[in-house]
Scaffold this active site. Structure first.
Site, PDB file in Angstrom:
ATOM      1  N   CYS A   1       0.914  -1.277  -0.010  1.00 15.57           N
ATOM      2  CA  CYS A   1       0.047   0.043   0.105  1.00 15.57           C
ATOM      3  C   CYS A   1       0.874   1.485  -0.044  1.00 15.57           C
ATOM      4  O   CYS A   1       1.828   1.263   0.835  1.00 15.57           O
ATOM      5  CB  CYS A   1      -1.018  -0.060   0.994  1.00 15.57           C
ATOM      6  SG  CYS A   1      -1.880   1.426   1.248  1.00 15.57           S
TER       7      CYS A   1
ATOM      8  N   HIS B   1      -9.458  -4.202  -1.130  1.00 15.49           N
ATOM      9  CA  HIS B   1      -8.342  -3.415  -0.630  1.00 15.49           C
ATOM     10  C   HIS B   1      -8.682  -2.061  -0.325  1.00 15.49           C
ATOM     11  O   HIS B   1      -8.787  -1.547   0.714  1.00 15.49           O
ATOM     12  CB  HIS B   1      -6.717  -3.573  -1.500  1.00 15.49           C
ATOM     13  CG  HIS B   1      -5.870  -2.849  -0.709  1.00 15.49           C
ATOM     14  ND1 HIS B   1      -4.928  -3.138  -0.074  1.00 15.49           N
ATOM     15  CD2 HIS B   1      -5.449  -1.420  -0.594  1.00 15.49           C
ATOM     16  CE1 HIS B   1      -3.987  -2.374   0.264  1.00 15.49           C
ATOM     17  NE2 HIS B   1      -4.338  -1.084  -0.109  1.00 15.49           N
ATOM     18  N   GLU B   2      -9.208  -1.552  -1.463  1.00 13.68           N
ATOM     19  CA  GLU B   2      -9.686   0.030  -1.323  1.00 13.68           C
ATOM     20  C   GLU B   2     -10.947   0.238  -0.589  1.00 13.68           C
ATOM     21  O   GLU B   2     -11.177   1.176   0.235  1.00 13.68           O
ATOM     22  CB  GLU B   2      -9.725   0.809  -2.750  1.00 13.68           C
ATOM     23  CG  GLU B   2      -8.875   0.423  -3.510  1.00 13.68           C
ATOM     24  CD  GLU B   2      -7.464   0.981  -3.277  1.00 13.68           C
ATOM     25  OE1 GLU B   2      -7.266   1.809  -1.984  1.00 13.68           O
ATOM     26  OE2 GLU B   2      -6.289   0.394  -3.466  1.00 13.68           O
TER      27      GLU B   2
ATOM     28  N   HIS C   1      -9.767   0.244   3.017  1.00 12.95           N
ATOM     29  CA  HIS C   1      -9.490   1.626   3.350  1.00 12.95           C
ATOM     30  C   HIS C   1     -10.837   2.542   3.925  1.00 12.95           C
ATOM     31  O   HIS C   1     -10.783   3.284   4.937  1.00 12.95           O
ATOM     32  CB  HIS C   1      -9.039   2.307   2.061  1.00 12.95           C
ATOM     33  CG  HIS C   1      -7.518   2.054   2.008  1.00 12.95           C
ATOM     34  ND1 HIS C   1      -6.524   2.828   2.966  1.00 12.95           N
ATOM     35  CD2 HIS C   1      -6.508   1.574   1.328  1.00 12.95           C
ATOM     36  CE1 HIS C   1      -5.096   2.516   2.968  1.00 12.95           C
ATOM     37  NE2 HIS C   1      -5.316   1.864   1.658  1.00 12.95           N
TER      38      HIS C   1
END
Length: 137
Positions: free
Chosen positions: A86, A127-128, A131
């Site tokens: 990241c 993954h996003e 976040h």
């Protein structure tokens, strides 16, 4: 505008606030920042540029990057172990991902979409979305 990257893990661990049509400039900045880091980055969430809004952008299998406002993963299938990096964090980390996901999101005009994603694109989205949920790998 290309924005500096956020590396403060306390900030990154916050759950994002809902995005709305007034946040289009944030999506534009995310796209510019993603392009500026395209040699080592395939996706970004708004908190990575210091904005606590639920917006992500990502490489969409060679087509222009896709942006999602308020993405929610509705369905997951095919759990596997992945290793990811990241831009906001140092190093690589192991994490669990799913091969197939169904995502609901809004575009910049706040129209709702639902679509299935698989493989690498599904991994990037997961993954996003992590976040947006304040989850750090």
């Amino acid at each position: 505008m290309v924005r500096p990257l956020m590396t403060d893990t306390v900030f990154l661990a916050q759950k994002a606030q809902p995005a709305d049509a007034g946040d289009v400039a944030v999506a534009d900045d995310l796209l510019d920042t993603l392009k500026a880091h395209e040699d080592g980055c395939v996706g970004m969430a708004a908190n990575m540029i210091g904005v606590n809004k639920a917006i992500i952008v990502f490489d969409n299998d060679g087509t222009p990057p896709l942006e999602m406002f308020n993405p929610v993963i509705l369905y997951r299938k095919g759990l596997y172990l992945a290793e990811e990096g990241c831009l906001s964090l140092q190093g690589q980390r192991k994490t669990k991902r799913h091969r197939t996901i169904k995502v609901q999101w809004q575009d910049r005009t706040m129209q709702t979409h639902v679509k299935n994603f698989t493989g690498w694109t599904a991994q990037i989205i997961q993954h996003e979305v992590d976040h947006c949920n304040g989850i750090l790998i």
